[in-house]
Design a protein around this motif. Structure first.
Motif, PDB file in Angstrom:
ATOM      1  N   SER A   1       7.003  46.799  23.969  1.00  0.00           N
ATOM      2  CA  SER A   1       7.348  45.500  24.520  1.00  0.00           C
ATOM      3  C   SER A   1       8.132  45.651  25.818  1.00  0.00           C
ATOM      4  O   SER A   1       9.088  46.426  25.898  1.00  0.00           O
TER       5      SER A   1
ATOM      6  N   LYS B   1       9.567  42.750  27.542  1.00  0.00           N
ATOM      7  CA  LYS B   1       9.871  41.319  27.595  1.00  0.00           C
ATOM      8  C   LYS B   1       8.603  40.509  27.342  1.00  0.00           C
ATOM      9  O   LYS B   1       8.090  40.508  26.246  1.00  0.00           O
ATOM     10  N   ASP B   2       8.064  39.848  28.344  1.00  0.00           N
ATOM     11  CA  ASP B   2       6.867  39.023  28.151  1.00  0.00           C
ATOM     12  C   ASP B   2       5.571  39.815  28.287  1.00  0.00           C
ATOM     13  O   ASP B   2       4.485  39.242  28.212  1.00  0.00           O
ATOM     14  N   TYR B   3       5.689  41.116  28.498  1.00  0.00           N
ATOM     15  CA  TYR B   3       4.507  41.958  28.693  1.00  0.00           C
ATOM     16  C   TYR B   3       4.508  43.096  27.675  1.00  0.00           C
ATOM     17  O   TYR B   3       5.514  43.371  27.014  1.00  0.00           O
ATOM     18  N   LEU B   4       3.354  43.754  27.553  1.00  0.00           N
ATOM     19  CA  LEU B   4       3.228  44.912  26.693  1.00  0.00           C
ATOM     20  C   LEU B   4       2.665  46.078  27.486  1.00  0.00           C
ATOM     21  O   LEU B   4       1.793  45.898  28.342  1.00  0.00           O
TER      22      LEU B   4
ATOM     23  N   HIS C   1      -0.177  40.664  29.336  1.00  0.00           N
ATOM     24  CA  HIS C   1       0.769  39.571  29.111  1.00  0.00           C
ATOM     25  C   HIS C   1       0.580  39.052  27.683  1.00  0.00           C
ATOM     26  O   HIS C   1      -0.323  38.273  27.407  1.00  0.00           O
ATOM     27  N   GLN C   2       1.420  39.531  26.774  1.00  0.00           N
ATOM     28  CA  GLN C   2       1.346  39.120  25.373  1.00  0.00           C
ATOM     29  C   GLN C   2       2.625  39.581  24.677  1.00  0.00           C
ATOM     30  O   GLN C   2       3.277  40.522  25.123  1.00  0.00           O
ATOM     31  N   THR C   3       2.970  38.934  23.573  1.00  0.00           N
ATOM     32  CA  THR C   3       4.152  39.360  22.838  1.00  0.00           C
ATOM     33  C   THR C   3       3.777  40.468  21.857  1.00  0.00           C
ATOM     34  O   THR C   3       2.627  40.558  21.410  1.00  0.00           O
TER      35      THR C   3
ATOM     36  N   SER D   1       4.795  40.765  18.766  1.00  0.00           N
ATOM     37  CA  SER D   1       4.509  40.205  17.440  1.00  0.00           C
ATOM     38  C   SER D   1       3.068  39.741  17.330  1.00  0.00           C
ATOM     39  O   SER D   1       2.363  40.039  16.352  1.00  0.00           O
ATOM     40  N   SER D   2       2.592  38.997  18.338  1.00  0.00           N
ATOM     41  CA  SER D   2       1.223  38.470  18.269  1.00  0.00           C
ATOM     42  C   SER D   2       0.198  39.590  18.355  1.00  0.00           C
ATOM     43  O   SER D   2      -0.851  39.542  17.703  1.00  0.00           O
TER      44      SER D   2
ATOM     45  N   ARG E   1      12.106  46.644  17.392  1.00  0.00           N
ATOM     46  CA  ARG E   1      11.757  45.358  18.006  1.00  0.00           C
ATOM     47  C   ARG E   1      10.922  45.546  19.264  1.00  0.00           C
ATOM     48  O   ARG E   1      10.268  44.612  19.739  1.00  0.00           O
ATOM     49  N   SER E   2      10.899  46.769  19.808  1.00  0.00           N
ATOM     50  CA  SER E   2      10.160  47.035  21.047  1.00  0.00           C
ATOM     51  C   SER E   2       8.929  47.905  20.860  1.00  0.00           C
ATOM     52  O   SER E   2       8.196  48.122  21.825  1.00  0.00           O
TER      53      SER E   2
END
Length: 233
Positions: A155, A157-160, A172-174, A176-177, A192-193
């Motif tokens: 992770s 932030k807003d990117y992977l 561009h994805q979380t 979790s999703s 978490r990352s």
């Protein structure tokens, strides 16, 4: 694999959204579109499809009644502006429920369910394609990623950052999703990352693991799950 699909929706703009999204993915052929469920029923009497994108609130015959009237039901993905029909829809065994306006990442998550379903159905073929997902690597381009090549998803932030055996991709994805799209028997979130491929773990030492020569910390809240799945203790 070639998945034949229909779109049934009385809103032209909604139909165009799904049509444009389908142009971005492989192995799916749009056979026809209908602005009411009655015409679609007549079409299905003489034509077989594998997948239907189905609105609920339509004239003459609503989407849920349409599903109940089918003798042989294809896979169905609901596309509705209303969330309140979700429970009843899943009781009718729909594959997914997309709430309008439908984002492309959410559509792609539904399509990955479609690919898994039809890969499983074709599992008796002599030649089987390895399990895969699609990721969006720029505004219009989708990239097929084979799951057995995935090493780690990180992770940002807003990117992977997705690391495979041969490449790295930023999408561009979380986390979790993205993790939700992966088979839980093969992948595990360790922090978490970080989400990692279980079979790519080289060593485990204390609260860290090593994959491809790089060490990653195991988060305190994930340590028990990691021990259960990776170390079987």
């Amino acid at each position: 694999m070639n998945v034949k699909c229909l779109i049934i929706d009385d809103e032209p703009l909604a139909v165009n959204v799904i049509k444009n999204y389908l142009l971005q993915v492989n192995d799916v052929t749009l056979v026809n579109t209908f602005n009411n469920a009655v015409d679609a029923l007549n079409f299905l009497k003489n034509n077989k499809v594998d997948l239907i994108f189905l609105d609920i609130n339509m004239p003459l015959l609503d989407g849920l009644s349409f599903i109940k009237s089918l003798d042989k039901k294809p896979e169905i993905i609901i596309t509705s502006a209303y969330e309140e029909y979700a429970v009843e829809s899943f009781e009718l065994d729909v594959l997914d429920y997309l709430v309008k306006p439908i984002s492309f990442p959410r559509f792609l998550k539904a399509m990955n369910k479609v690919y898994k379903i039809f890969s499983d159905k074709n599992s008796n073929n002599l030649i089987q394609e390895r399990p895969y997902i699609f990721i969006k690597i720029d505004k219009k381009k989708l990239k097929k990623i084979y799951l057995d090549e995935l090493l780690i998803i990180e992770s940002l932030k807003d990117y992977l950052k997705i690391t495979t055996e041969t490449n790295r991709y930023i999408i561009h994805q979380t986390l979790s999703s993205f993790t939700d799209q992966l088979p839980s028997d093969n992948f595990i979130r360790i922090h978490r990352s970080y989400t990692i491929a279980i079979d790519k773990v080289d060593t485990v030492e204390g609260n860290s693991i090593e994959i491809a020569g790089i060490r990653y910390t195991i988060g305190r809240t994930y340590i028990d799950d990691v021990k259960n799945k990776i170390l079987n203790i």
